[in-house]
Every structure is written in C-alpha cells, then in structure tokens.
Write a protein that holds these residues in place. Sequence first.
Motif, PDB file in Angstrom:
ATOM      1  N   ASP A 115       0.150  15.134  14.854  1.00 55.43           N
ATOM      2  CA  ASP A 115       0.843  14.814  13.912  1.00 55.43           C
ATOM      3  C   ASP A 115       2.696  14.103  14.350  1.00 55.43           C
ATOM      4  O   ASP A 115       2.339  13.923  15.664  1.00 55.43           O
ATOM      5  CB  ASP A 115       1.911  16.126  13.458  1.00 55.43           C
ATOM      6  N   ALA A 116       2.500  12.876  13.693  1.00 53.92           N
ATOM      7  CA  ALA A 116       3.807  11.839  13.786  1.00 53.92           C
ATOM      8  C   ALA A 116       5.203  13.015  14.318  1.00 53.92           C
ATOM      9  O   ALA A 116       5.434  12.115  15.259  1.00 53.92           O
ATOM     10  CB  ALA A 116       3.473  10.598  12.626  1.00 53.92           C
ATOM     11  N   LEU A 165       0.625  -1.260  -0.565  1.00 53.83           N
ATOM     12  CA  LEU A 165      -0.221  -0.369  -0.050  1.00 53.83           C
ATOM     13  C   LEU A 165       0.647   1.370  -0.016  1.00 53.83           C
ATOM     14  O   LEU A 165       1.948   1.137   0.690  1.00 53.83           O
ATOM     15  CB  LEU A 165      -0.845  -0.143   1.296  1.00 53.83           C
ATOM     16  N   GLU A 166       0.285   2.253  -0.784  1.00 50.47           N
ATOM     17  CA  GLU A 166       1.236   3.565  -0.874  1.00 50.47           C
ATOM     18  C   GLU A 166      -0.097   4.344  -0.420  1.00 50.47           C
ATOM     19  O   GLU A 166      -0.992   4.280  -1.025  1.00 50.47           O
ATOM     20  CB  GLU A 166       1.887   3.605  -2.199  1.00 50.47           C
ATOM     21  N   ALA A 167       0.686   5.639  -0.331  1.00 48.04           N
ATOM     22  CA  ALA A 167      -0.244   7.542  -0.037  1.00 48.04           C
ATOM     23  C   ALA A 167       0.733   7.743   0.885  1.00 48.04           C
ATOM     24  O   ALA A 167       1.636   8.106   0.181  1.00 48.04           O
ATOM     25  CB  ALA A 167      -1.479   6.819   1.681  1.00 48.04           C
ATOM     26  N   ASP A 168      -0.260   9.163   0.682  1.00 41.20           N
ATOM     27  CA  ASP A 168       0.764  10.468   0.455  1.00 41.20           C
ATOM     28  C   ASP A 168      -0.195  10.629   2.231  1.00 41.20           C
ATOM     29  O   ASP A 168       0.433  11.777   2.186  1.00 41.20           O
ATOM     30  CB  ASP A 168       0.818  12.010   0.054  1.00 41.20           C
ATOM     31  N   ILE A 169      -0.147  10.459   3.012  1.00 42.42           N
ATOM     32  CA  ILE A 169      -1.827  10.501   4.619  1.00 42.42           C
ATOM     33  C   ILE A 169      -1.274   9.503   4.507  1.00 42.42           C
ATOM     34  O   ILE A 169      -2.027   8.600   4.557  1.00 42.42           O
ATOM     35  CB  ILE A 169      -2.395  11.906   4.108  1.00 42.42           C
ATOM     36  N   ILE A 170      -1.004   9.406   6.378  1.00 42.61           N
ATOM     37  CA  ILE A 170      -1.906   7.699   7.464  1.00 42.61           C
ATOM     38  C   ILE A 170      -2.331   8.893   8.198  1.00 42.61           C
ATOM     39  O   ILE A 170      -2.252   9.298   8.532  1.00 42.61           O
ATOM     40  CB  ILE A 170      -0.331   7.487   7.525  1.00 42.61           C
ATOM     41  N   TYR A 171      -4.095   8.413   8.548  1.00 43.64           N
ATOM     42  CA  TYR A 171      -4.359   8.584   9.321  1.00 43.64           C
ATOM     43  C   TYR A 171      -4.539   7.586  10.827  1.00 43.64           C
ATOM     44  O   TYR A 171      -4.669   6.303  10.379  1.00 43.64           O
ATOM     45  CB  TYR A 171      -5.921   8.727   9.078  1.00 43.64           C
ATOM     46  N   ALA A 172      -4.502   7.575  12.288  1.00 43.69           N
ATOM     47  CA  ALA A 172      -4.144   5.593  12.225  1.00 43.69           C
ATOM     48  C   ALA A 172      -4.783   6.360  13.740  1.00 43.69           C
ATOM     49  O   ALA A 172      -4.595   7.488  14.437  1.00 43.69           O
ATOM     50  CB  ALA A 172      -2.764   6.013  12.735  1.00 43.69           C
ATOM     51  N   CYS A 173      -5.420   5.169  14.617  1.00 38.86           N
ATOM     52  CA  CYS A 173      -6.035   4.970  16.101  1.00 38.86           C
ATOM     53  C   CYS A 173      -5.655   3.859  16.013  1.00 38.86           C
ATOM     54  O   CYS A 173      -6.459   2.855  15.718  1.00 38.86           O
ATOM     55  CB  CYS A 173      -7.218   5.949  16.327  1.00 38.86           C
ATOM     56  N   THR A 221       3.351  12.183   5.840  1.00 33.29           N
ATOM     57  CA  THR A 221       2.744  12.990   6.553  1.00 33.29           C
ATOM     58  C   THR A 221       1.469  11.149   7.637  1.00 33.29           C
ATOM     59  O   THR A 221       1.120  10.988   6.728  1.00 33.29           O
ATOM     60  CB  THR A 221       1.628  14.063   5.871  1.00 33.29           C
ATOM     61  N   ALA A 222       1.578  11.625   8.893  1.00 34.97           N
ATOM     62  CA  ALA A 222       0.999  11.034   9.322  1.00 34.97           C
ATOM     63  C   ALA A 222       0.192  12.125  10.155  1.00 34.97           C
ATOM     64  O   ALA A 222       1.161  12.410  11.057  1.00 34.97           O
ATOM     65  CB  ALA A 222       1.542  10.108  10.258  1.00 34.97           C
ATOM     66  N   GLN A 223      -1.318  11.591  11.172  1.00 37.18           N
ATOM     67  CA  GLN A 223      -2.030  11.967  11.872  1.00 37.18           C
ATOM     68  C   GLN A 223      -2.386  10.621  13.112  1.00 37.18           C
ATOM     69  O   GLN A 223      -3.162   9.856  12.693  1.00 37.18           O
ATOM     70  CB  GLN A 223      -3.078  12.642  11.272  1.00 37.18           C
ATOM     71  N   LEU A 224      -1.736  10.889  14.493  1.00 38.28           N
ATOM     72  CA  LEU A 224      -1.586   9.930  14.778  1.00 38.28           C
ATOM     73  C   LEU A 224      -3.215  10.118  15.983  1.00 38.28           C
ATOM     74  O   LEU A 224      -3.166  11.436  17.392  1.00 38.28           O
ATOM     75  CB  LEU A 224      -1.152   9.091  15.850  1.00 38.28           C
ATOM     76  N   SER A 225      -3.920   9.362  16.237  1.00 37.35           N
ATOM     77  CA  SER A 225      -4.844   9.888  17.914  1.00 37.35           C
ATOM     78  C   SER A 225      -4.702   8.832  19.076  1.00 37.35           C
ATOM     79  O   SER A 225      -4.937   7.613  18.361  1.00 37.35           O
ATOM     80  CB  SER A 225      -6.204   9.039  17.081  1.00 37.35           C
ATOM     81  N   LEU A 226      -4.116   9.573  19.736  1.00 37.47           N
ATOM     82  CA  LEU A 226      -3.144   9.182  21.329  1.00 37.47           C
ATOM     83  C   LEU A 226      -5.219   8.555  21.937  1.00 37.47           C
ATOM     84  O   LEU A 226      -5.598   9.502  22.212  1.00 37.47           O
ATOM     85  CB  LEU A 226      -2.238   9.753  21.516  1.00 37.47           C
ATOM     86  N   GLU A 227      -4.713   7.467  23.069  1.00 38.43           N
ATOM     87  CA  GLU A 227      -5.333   7.431  24.374  1.00 38.43           C
ATOM     88  C   GLU A 227      -4.820   7.529  25.538  1.00 38.43           C
ATOM     89  O   GLU A 227      -3.287   6.588  25.026  1.00 38.43           O
ATOM     90  CB  GLU A 227      -5.779   5.529  23.703  1.00 38.43           C
ATOM     91  N   GLU A 228      -4.661   8.117  25.843  1.00 34.04           N
ATOM     92  CA  GLU A 228      -4.562   8.476  27.557  1.00 34.04           C
ATOM     93  C   GLU A 228      -5.871   8.203  28.653  1.00 34.04           C
ATOM     94  O   GLU A 228      -6.354   8.549  28.262  1.00 34.04           O
ATOM     95  CB  GLU A 228      -3.665   9.304  27.384  1.00 34.04           C
ATOM     96  N   LYS A 229      -5.192   7.984  29.737  1.00 32.37           N
ATOM     97  CA  LYS A 229      -6.312   7.814  30.976  1.00 32.37           C
ATOM     98  C   LYS A 229      -5.883   9.688  31.182  1.00 32.37           C
ATOM     99  O   LYS A 229      -5.380   9.594  30.419  1.00 32.37           O
ATOM    100  CB  LYS A 229      -5.525   7.363  31.972  1.00 32.37           C
TER     101      LYS A 229
END
Length: 256
Positions: A250-251, A178-186, A205-213
């Motif tokens: 942003d990553a 797989l190839e892309a110009d943007i990654i979105y992840a959770c 470019t990657a946008q990461l959705s983090l989980e914290e208490k």
Amino acid sequence: MANKVKNTALVTSVKKVTEDVFSMWLKDEEIAKMAKPGQFVSLYSASGDKLLPRPISICEIDAKEGLLRLVYRVVGEGTKEFSKLNVGDSIAIMGPLGNGFTLMGTKAILIGGGIGIPPMLELSKQLGIETQIVLGYRDGDTFLSNEFAKYGTVYLATDDGSVGTNGNVIDAIKENQLEADIIYACGPTPMLKGIQSYALEHNITAQLSLEEKMACGVGACLACVCKSKEVDGHSHVHNKRVCKDGPVFDAREVTL
Ligand SMILES: Cc1cc2nc3c(=O)[nH]c(=O)nc-3n(C[C@H](O)[C@H](O)[C@H](O)COP(=O)(O)OP(=O)(O)OC[C@H]3O[C@@H](n4cnc5c(N)ncnc54)[C@H](O)[C@@H]3O)c2cc1C
Ligand code: FES
C-alpha cells in the motif's frame, strides 16, 4: 496446498518482442494454479556459476492449461541465458513468490512503466471493474500495449514524445483527466514515488509493486529491504522485505 514450490518447468514458447525484450510461456501446472497477479517467480540459471535465481514477474496465468507467461528484458548474464531458451527446454523455477495485488475498488487507474508493464497484464484481465490503463515507455517501442486494449482504455506516455503523451505516466493521467478510487502500479522507483505523492495528495488508495535487487527471493537474507513506516515484525526495524512482504505494498506503508 503449499504456497510455493520449486519445479522444473517446460518452455512452450519463446518470442522476441523488441530488440531486448522476450516473451516466454512455461508449463508448470502447480505454480499456475496458485499464482495471483503481481506475484513473481525465481528463475534459476543452468550454469553453476550463477547460483542466485533471477526474479521475474508473472505476466499472464493460464491456470486451466497450467501455463505462465513471463516477459523480460535482457540486462545481464541471467536474462541473456533465458533469452536463448528454446521450445522443449526445461528450466528450474520457484514460485509463486511475494504477495501480489489485492483486487478492490470500482474504478481503477492501472499504471505500468517499462519492464514494470508485464505484471499489469494479468491484473487488467482479472480486475473486472472500469479500468484505465496508463503505460509509460522510453520511446515508440511500445511492447505489450495492444494486448491491454481488450481490458480497458489504454493511454500511452513516452519519454521522447514519439507516441501518446510527451512525458511520464503522471503527465498522461493529468492530460487525460483520469479519475479513480484505486491505483495499481509497477515500474521504476522514481515513477512509483511520483505516483505515491499523487495518490496521497488526491486521497486515492494505491498499491505499488516495488523492484529491489534480490538474492534468496524468499525472505531469508534481507538483501531486498525497503524503508517502511511501521516496524517490521521479522527484523524489528523500519524495513520491509520486498520479496516476501511485497513486492506489492500500500502506498501509505512504504517510504520511497
Ligand atoms: C519482484 C521483481 C519482479 C521483476 N520482474 C521483472 C519482469 O517481469 N521482467 C524483467 O525484465 N525484469 C524483471 N525484474 C528485474 C529482473 O529480476 C532483473 O533484470 C534480473 O534479475 C537481472 O538478472 P541478470 O542476470 O540478467 O542481470 P545481472 O545484472 O547480471 O544480475 C546480477 C544479480 O543482480 C540481481 N538483479 C539485477 N537486477 C535486478 C533487478 N532489477 N531486480 C532484482 N534483482 C536484480 C540478479 O537477480 C542477480 O542476482 C524483476 C525484479 C523484481 C525484484
Ligand atoms: S531477497 Fe532475501 S530477503 Fe528478500
């Protein structure tokens, strides 16, 4: 318009999706109108002994009907209580919270791992670009996977190899080239860490959705900080508040 509100929402549907995952629709016209993919809401317990709200991502938004969908796994007392709600019950809710995803790019890889999968559904609906959707599960209980099919090509990965690629989401990306110009992840932090390295290495470019208490959920208590590359304007240290500055980063911004 206020950017978050505390309301009493009406439960309009509750379904058991797997042994411990539930899907629930809530009627809250105000929050549904404001919400963006990647944002979350705080749900309050009806019992006074659990004062802290529980953060749950917004899985789907129907702004026209004033509805929000939440998909959650029962892990403790709060989520157990929510799983017992019935149609017609009401629940205290605050939202929309956090900053959500920024829609960008021309060809995306959208990645969800475990209970990080729900917020990717609304994102996949709203993206409107070529989207490859990679979903990682522990085993063959691939909840929500068939709902993604109308928004892109779906690739599955399972830890036990029962469905799709035997391994994690990065293994599935490599196996399917797989190839892309943007990654979105959770998803869980180890998964996001792997995606962060992959994105930096491939200059994507990657946008990461983090989980914290979380405790307050609105940026006031610093219970949810993660390490950031830049100094934070609020606490003046290398910290970002996941609830307020995130959950999407942003990553290149965060150290995982
Ligand atoms: C931004 C965000 C979005 C989330 N979205 C989802 C989702 O869409 N679906 C889903 O199933 N789960 C989601 N979670 C995890 C969910 O918040 C926890 O599973 C839930 O709060 C656990 O509450 P509990 O009372 O059942 O468990 P307990 O372990 O009894 O909770 C005790 C306390 O710890 C906090 N807590 C426990 N685990 C977490 C956690 N992983 N993250 C944050 N706080 C936690 C609780 O809010 C509570 O204050 C999300 C977490 C965050 C931070
Ligand atoms: S939970 Fe209080 S600052 Fe994030």
